[in-house]
Design an enzyme around this catalytic site. Structure first.
Site, mmCIF file in Angstrom:
data_model
loop_
_atom_site.group_PDB
_atom_site.id
_atom_site.type_symbol
_atom_site.label_atom_id
_atom_site.label_comp_id
_atom_site.label_asym_id
_atom_site.label_seq_id
_atom_site.Cartn_x
_atom_site.Cartn_y
_atom_site.Cartn_z
ATOM 1 N N CYS A 73 0.856 -1.181 0.000
ATOM 2 C CA CYS A 73 0.000 0.000 0.000
ATOM 3 C C CYS A 73 0.897 1.237 0.000
ATOM 4 O O CYS A 73 1.703 1.407 0.925
ATOM 5 C CB CYS A 73 -0.879 -0.023 1.249
ATOM 6 S SG CYS A 73 -1.925 1.439 1.432
ATOM 7 N N CYS A 184 -1.032 3.630 -6.649
ATOM 8 C CA CYS A 184 -1.881 3.030 -5.605
ATOM 9 C C CYS A 184 -2.056 1.579 -6.025
ATOM 10 O O CYS A 184 -2.285 1.300 -7.208
ATOM 11 C CB CYS A 184 -3.226 3.746 -5.549
ATOM 12 S SG CYS A 184 -4.491 2.877 -4.603
HETATM 13 N N1 DGL Z 1 -4.049 0.621 -1.971
HETATM 14 C C1 DGL Z 1 -3.669 1.806 -1.267
HETATM 15 C C2 DGL Z 1 -2.417 2.448 -1.871
HETATM 16 O O1 DGL Z 1 -1.631 1.782 -2.476
HETATM 17 C C3 DGL Z 1 -4.652 2.877 -0.946
HETATM 18 C C4 DGL Z 1 -6.091 2.655 -0.921
HETATM 19 C C5 DGL Z 1 -6.822 3.484 0.097
HETATM 20 O O2 DGL Z 1 -7.028 4.698 -0.091
HETATM 21 O O3 DGL Z 1 -7.155 2.898 1.104
HETATM 22 O O4 DGL Z 1 -2.207 3.612 -1.709
#
Ligand code: DGL
Length: 263
Positions: A73, A184
């Site tokens: 993430c 993301c």
């Molecule tokens: N998957 C997450 C990232 O890589 C973010 C998603 C969210 O906003 O929770 O930033």
């Protein structure tokens, strides 16, 4: 050699885009994955809140005997990776960061777009990344509220998603971007839709495969790679297990049972 598992987490199912790269590169490893869906989206939460979630999940993986941790993430990484590394100096910890360096090398127009969460784009860590690698290119950033929530429902193709995505990429294209960073971990699942919306000459870059390679390097340096065939990958979610079980075949290509993560 170590048969201990690797802990991987994200705010939701987006980190499965990283998990599949790890599994492809390291098929003998046992994997533990937490989708912190009960607290999604991280992109709109405070860094302090995200750091607390990182600490809770890291502690859980330590108690499961994980030999390494992957923050699958970008938003959790900018908020929490420094604190985790301070807390566990001897534990291999791999974070994500938007692929600014490869994008700066790949662009021919000299204009690079970044799709990411508000939290990632507003962070000091992202500003430092631009200072370091983007001096010779123009970078256009685009926060994308709402995309993560749609992907979490298993929606990768609806008209509503297409309209929202188009509204985020059109300004990048209009500014002359020929390279777009998917900053993301949810967004790699949108590549099929993006390829319908964008000209084929536009390059999309994400860092899932690079993170898997970095994890392999760290494990190999410490002689921690698994020798035998993997046990089953285990999944937890802090929201409804049945919901994630329904989405797994779409995003992980296999079905699996999901446990409740109540912490
Ligand atoms: N998957 C997450 C990232 O890589 C973010 C998603 C969210 O906003 O929770 O930033």
């Amino acid at each position: 050699m170590s048969e201990a598992p690797i802990g991987v987490f994200d705010s939701g199912v987006g980190g499965l885009s990283v998990l599949r790269e790890i599994h492809a590169l390291l098929p003998d490893e046992s994997l533990l994955y937490i989708a912190d869906c009960g607290h999604i989206p991280y992109g709109e939460k405070s860094p302090e809140f995200i750091r607390q979630r990182c600490a809770v999940m890291a502690d859980f993986f330590r108690r499961q005997g994980a030999k390494a941790l992957v923050l699958a993430c970008n938003t959790a990484t900018v908020a929490g990776v420094a604190q985790l590394r301070q807390c566990y100096p001897d534990w291999p910890i791999v974070g994500m960061e938007p692929a600014v360096k490869p994008a700066a090398a790949a662009t021919r127009s000299g204009v690079v777009g970044v799709l990411a969460t508000t939290g990632t784009l507003q962070s000091a860590k992202f500003a430092a990344l631009l200072d370091r690698f983007a001096n010779d290119v123009r970078v256009i950033t685009q926060p994308c509220p709402g995309l993560v929530e749609l992907i979490e429902t298993g929606d990768l193709h609806s008209d509503a998603l297409r309209t929202l995505l188009r509204s985020y990429v059109e300004p990048l294209v209009a500014a002359g971007c020929d390279t777009i960073i998917l900053g993301c971990t949810h967004y790699p699942f949108l590549k099929p839709l993006l390829s319908q919306i964008l000209a084929p000459s536009i390059i999309l870059i994400d860092t899932g495969a690079a993170v898997a390679r970095q994890l392999k390097r760290l494990l190999s340096e410490r002689s921690l790679l698994a020798a035998g065939p993997a046990r089953q990958t285990q999944f937890w979610t802090s929201a409804t297990p049945e919901h994630m079980e329904n989405i797994l075949p779409l995003l992980w290509n296999k079905s699996g049972s999901v446990q409740s993560f109540g912490l």
